[in-house]
Design a protein around this motif. Sequence first.
Motif: not given
Length: 442
Positions: A129-154
């Motif tokens: 859920k941390d955008a900076l963690v996702r950004i750092k992960a992708e900077a190293f070539g790792l695929k990163a995603e937000d957790f969206l299953s808890d969203r109530v608005i699609v």
Amino acid sequence: MKKTYVLDTNVLLQDPRALFSFKENDVLVPAIVLQELDAKKKHMNEIGRNAREVARLLDQLRSRKPLHQGVPLENGGQLHVELNHRSYEKLKNILPDATNDNRIIALALNVEAEKKKEARDEQVILVSKDALVRIKAEAFGLKAEDFLSDRVIVDDDLYKGYESVHVEPVLLEQFYKNRELPVTSIPCPPLYPGSFVILKNEVKPSMSGLGRVDHEGKVLRPLTHDRESVWGIKPRNVQQKMSFDILLDQTLPLVTLTGRAGTGKTLLSMAAGLLQTEDLNIYKKLLLARPVVPMGKDIGYLPGEKEEKLRPWMQPIYDNLEFLFNANKPEEVANILSGLGSIQVEALTYIRGRSLPGQLIIVDEAQNLTKHEVKTILTRVGENTKIVLMGDPDQIDHPYLDAYNNGLAYVVERFKDQSVSGHVSLAKGERSSLAQLAADLL
């Protein structure tokens, strides 16, 4: 292609059942995540409760098979608690500080490298859920995603509670003449029970009509509670008229109001509450409540009794009471409240375990509630009680909530097709021209 999802701590603190949200793919929980959960488990709030819930779920899975060996899940995937892959070599030259976040990224990179070495066609994805963690992960070539299953608005579009439709003049005349209109004759998307419709003359747009769909979702009728003013408060726009209509409707035990700051949510609700409690005696008590969630730096411990401690958190409610009672000094409101006895200002901290029959409950800043907390509140509602939840989904102070997964949005979406609820999204600010401009520009 099979996938391996590496979960960050914040995902589990937001939704403990995220462990089971990745279908037939593998779920990997780093050991450092367990350490972070252990540090949170004693917190006496929603975060602590979720940390303890994750521990219970993992303990149940552990009874089947050791977690480090991988436990089969009912959805076809496997859950692993990862104890290896502790090497920090891949990150140490670029991110020398081995923080917990960086260690989770390093672990995911090590797992990915191992799968490539074994020529296994599996994609490794870091979920955070941390955008900076996702950004750092992708900077190293790792695929990163937000957790969206808890969203109530699609579709990123929260239900507004009303539709604006251009109609032929004859249809508008029929609505005024018969005082009703079949929903099937209105050229618009399917309408939910209790939703509002603004009918605009397509020839003369200045001519319009306003109605609400009945509880069965078949007929549109004019507003039944169209008052000129309520406790001295006059509706200044069409959304405020809609709000008064559902706030004064005793057949709706649940009302939700959303809107930006200054749209009048709190003032309208309190005016309607005072009318029904003090004048009409429909409810025996008016309970005004807010969650204790600070904006910015917390003010820490406060001296005094409970009422004195709560005063800074409840001050927005007292401000509206001063306006409604036309009080010039804060102590005047305190004297009025003690004299009336039927108005109670409370923090939601103390609502668990209570049963609240025959009351009108107004919960302000409900966007700072989690789905579990809002469920706890709604299940406190007793017989002949009406509850109003309101807030601005775009102004959230809770660290693990956003506009798409907070408790207020959850209630709006889940109850939008229920005849026991009413909802209005207020758009126009009425506090002042400066407040409206600030909401638009900032």
